[in-house]
Design a protein around this motif. Structure first.
Motif, mmCIF file in Angstrom:
data_model
loop_
_atom_site.group_PDB
_atom_site.id
_atom_site.type_symbol
_atom_site.label_atom_id
_atom_site.label_comp_id
_atom_site.label_asym_id
_atom_site.label_seq_id
_atom_site.Cartn_x
_atom_site.Cartn_y
_atom_site.Cartn_z
ATOM 1 N N LEU A 45 0.829 -1.210 0.000
ATOM 2 C CA LEU A 45 0.000 0.000 0.000
ATOM 3 C C LEU A 45 0.861 1.258 0.000
ATOM 4 O O LEU A 45 0.544 2.243 -0.669
ATOM 5 C CB LEU A 45 -0.936 0.000 1.201
ATOM 6 N N PHE A 46 1.962 1.218 0.731
ATOM 7 C CA PHE A 46 2.850 2.372 0.784
ATOM 8 C C PHE A 46 3.563 2.585 -0.555
ATOM 9 O O PHE A 46 3.781 3.720 -0.978
ATOM 10 C CB PHE A 46 3.876 2.183 1.898
ATOM 11 N N GLY A 47 3.893 1.485 -1.250
ATOM 12 C CA GLY A 47 4.597 1.587 -2.525
ATOM 13 C C GLY A 47 3.655 1.682 -3.713
ATOM 14 O O GLY A 47 3.403 2.765 -4.244
ATOM 15 N N ALA A 48 3.101 0.566 -4.127
ATOM 16 C CA ALA A 48 2.235 0.531 -5.307
ATOM 17 C C ALA A 48 0.962 1.336 -5.112
ATOM 18 O O ALA A 48 0.452 1.951 -6.057
ATOM 19 C CB ALA A 48 1.890 -0.916 -5.653
ATOM 20 N N GLY A 49 0.434 1.340 -3.883
ATOM 21 C CA GLY A 49 -0.815 2.045 -3.631
ATOM 22 C C GLY A 49 -0.651 3.533 -3.402
ATOM 23 O O GLY A 49 -1.646 4.258 -3.377
ATOM 24 N N GLU A 50 0.576 3.987 -3.191
ATOM 25 C CA GLU A 50 0.876 5.407 -2.951
ATOM 26 C C GLU A 50 0.140 5.964 -1.735
ATOM 27 O O GLU A 50 -0.236 7.126 -1.691
ATOM 28 C CB GLU A 50 0.579 6.259 -4.192
ATOM 29 N N ALA A 106 -12.280 15.512 -4.779
ATOM 30 C CA ALA A 106 -12.080 14.081 -4.548
ATOM 31 C C ALA A 106 -13.209 13.561 -3.678
ATOM 32 O O ALA A 106 -13.678 14.249 -2.770
ATOM 33 C CB ALA A 106 -10.734 13.840 -3.876
ATOM 34 N N LYS A 107 -13.655 12.327 -3.933
ATOM 35 C CA LYS A 107 -14.781 11.779 -3.187
ATOM 36 C C LYS A 107 -14.368 11.186 -1.838
ATOM 37 O O LYS A 107 -15.210 10.960 -0.968
ATOM 38 C CB LYS A 107 -15.481 10.693 -4.018
ATOM 39 N N HIS A 108 -13.082 10.913 -1.663
ATOM 40 C CA HIS A 108 -12.626 10.323 -0.400
ATOM 41 C C HIS A 108 -11.151 10.660 -0.191
ATOM 42 O O HIS A 108 -10.481 11.180 -1.100
ATOM 43 C CB HIS A 108 -12.845 8.804 -0.385
ATOM 44 N N ALA A 109 -10.635 10.352 0.987
ATOM 45 C CA ALA A 109 -9.280 10.762 1.368
ATOM 46 C C ALA A 109 -8.213 10.130 0.481
ATOM 47 O O ALA A 109 -7.198 10.765 0.165
ATOM 48 C CB ALA A 109 -9.028 10.408 2.824
ATOM 49 N N TYR A 110 -8.423 8.885 0.064
ATOM 50 C CA TYR A 110 -7.416 8.221 -0.776
ATOM 51 C C TYR A 110 -7.350 8.862 -2.151
ATOM 52 O O TYR A 110 -6.261 9.141 -2.682
ATOM 53 C CB TYR A 110 -7.741 6.729 -0.889
ATOM 54 N N SER A 111 -8.491 9.154 -2.738
ATOM 55 C CA SER A 111 -8.522 9.846 -4.026
ATOM 56 C C SER A 111 -7.870 11.224 -3.907
ATOM 57 O O SER A 111 -7.123 11.661 -4.785
ATOM 58 C CB SER A 111 -9.974 9.989 -4.502
ATOM 59 N N HIS A 112 -8.141 11.901 -2.795
ATOM 60 C CA HIS A 112 -7.539 13.215 -2.559
ATOM 61 C C HIS A 112 -6.016 13.112 -2.492
ATOM 62 O O HIS A 112 -5.294 13.949 -3.051
ATOM 63 C CB HIS A 112 -8.093 13.799 -1.262
ATOM 64 N N ARG A 113 -5.536 12.097 -1.830
ATOM 65 C CA ARG A 113 -4.086 11.866 -1.728
ATOM 66 C C ARG A 113 -3.470 11.705 -3.117
ATOM 67 O O ARG A 113 -2.454 12.327 -3.445
ATOM 68 C CB ARG A 113 -3.841 10.621 -0.874
ATOM 69 N N LEU A 114 -4.080 10.871 -3.962
ATOM 70 C CA LEU A 114 -3.537 10.617 -5.294
ATOM 71 C C LEU A 114 -3.571 11.867 -6.170
ATOM 72 O O LEU A 114 -2.628 12.144 -6.913
ATOM 73 C CB LEU A 114 -4.302 9.480 -5.972
#
Length: 295
Positions: free
Chosen positions: A26-31, A149-157
Motif C-alpha cells: 500500500l505504501f509503494g504501489a498504492g501510494e 475528490a470523493k474520499h481521502a485516498y482519491s484526494h491523496r492521489l
C-alpha cells in the motif's frame, strides 16, 4: 449514481509484490501516505481473498487485496442545502460547474454558503461516509469547473499529481491588450497590510501565467489563460501587473460591472488524470451568458 455506504478499493497482487507485506504494498504501489495507512490499520479493515488480515502479513501473486477505508471526520464546515451543477461523478471524483458569487470553501464564517457546505449536506443525506475534499478551488466571484475528490485516498492521489492538473480560463480584461499572446512571469506575495490582496514582488513565490487574445470588443479584450503555477489570485494579480485588470475586479484595479457579481473570470476547461483508472479526462464549460454584455 448509487452512493456507496463504504469506500473499498481492490488490487490483484502481481509477481513483483509477492512476499511483501500489505503495508509495504500500500505504501509503494498504492501510494498511501503513512497517515492513511495508520488510519486504515486503526479504524479500517484489510482483507486478502475475503479473509481479514493484519498489515504485516505477506502477500502472494494472484491474491486479491481489499482495503475498506474508515469513516471520515466531517470537520467544522456547517452542512447546507443548496444547488450543485455536477458535470461528472464517479466513486472517486466530482467535477462541479460553480457559479460566480459562491465560495468554494468558506473563507471565515463556516456558515456561509459554499460548494463544500452543499456537498457535505448531500453526503449526509446519502449516508456517504466521507467529508469534502476540494482539489481545485475557485475564488468566490470566479465561475467554472472545479475538481473534488470523493474520499481521502482519491484526494491523496490527486494532490500528489497537482502539477498534472491543467486548468484553462477565459477572462474579459479592461482595455485593448496589444500583444496577441504572452507570458507573465512575476512572483506573487501577500500585499502589505492586507490578509486578502496579493501583489507582484521579488520576495514572492514564483508564478507564471500564459495568455492569448481571443477577441477584442470595444473597451475590452477577451483572453484565454493557462496557469503554470497555482498562486492565490494569480490571474487577477498578473493582469493588474500588465495594466489590464479584469472587468469587474475592483480589488485589483478594475471597474465594477453591474451585470456580473465580481470579476469576469471563468475556468472553462479542466484536464486531469483520473486517480484510479489513470485515464486522461477533459471537461469544458461555457462562459456565463451575461458576458455577452461585454460585446
Amino acid at each position: 449514481m448509487n452512493t456507496p455506504s463504504k469506500v473499498i478499493k481492490r488490487w490483484t497482487i502481481t509477481a513483483a509484490y509477492s512476499g511483501c507485506s500489505s503495508r509495504d504494498f500500500l505504501f509503494g504501489a498504492g501510494e498511501f501516505s503513512r497517515q492513511l495507512i495508520k488510519k486504515v490499520r486503526i479504524s479500517g479493515s484489510l482483507f486478502v481473498n475475503g479473509e481479514r488480515v493484519e498489515m504485516w502479513q505477506p502477500l502472494r501473486c494472484g491474491d486479491l487485496l481489499e482495503v475498506e477505508f474508515p469513516k471520515e471526520e466531517r470537520g467544522s464546515i456547517e452542512p447546507m442545502e443548496g444547488p450543485l451543477s455536477v458535470v461528472y461523478e464517479d466513486e472517486d471524483v466530482l467535477v462541479i460547474n460553480k457559479p460566480a458569487g459562491l465560495f468554494s470553501v468558506p473563507a471565515f464564517d463556516k456558515n456561509e454558503p459554499s460548494v463544500a457546505a452543499y456537498l457535505l449536506y448531500r453526503y449526509i443525506q446519502e449516508n456517504y461516509p466521507c467529508t469534502v475534499h476540494i482539489v481545485t478551488r475557485l475564488d468566490k466571484d470566479t465561475s467554472g469547473l472545479m475538481l473534488a475528490a470523493k474520499h481521502a485516498y482519491s484526494h491523496r492521489l490527486l494532490t500528489q499529481s497537482m502539477k498534472k492538473i491543467d486548468r484553462r480560463y477565459k477572462a474579459v480584461a479592461e482595455g485593448r491588450v496589444q500583444a496577441d499572446q504572452g507570458i507573465v512571469n512575476q512572483p506573487i506575495a501577500r500585499a502589505e497590510g492586507s490578509i486578502i490582496r496579493r501583489t507582484t514582488s521579488p520576495e514572492g513565490r514564483p508564478a507564471e501565467t500564459r495568455y492569448e487574445v481571443e477577441k477584442r470588443t470595444g473597451a475590452y479584450t477577451w483572453l484565454r489563460l493557462q496557469l503554470m503555477t497555482g498562486r492565490t489570485h494569480q490571474i487577477r494579480v498578473h493582469l493588474e501587473h500588465l495594466g489590464y485588470p479584469l472587468a469587474g475586479d475592483t480589488l485589483y484595479g478594475g471597474n465594477a460591472c453591474p451585470w456580473i457579481p465580481g470579476q469576469a473570470l471563468h475556468c472553462y476547461q479542466l484536464n486531469f488524470r483520473h486517480p484510479w483508472s489513470k485515464k486522461r479526462m477533459t471537461f469544458v464549460s461555457e462562459t456565463p451568458g451575461e458576458w455577452d454584455l461585454f460585446a
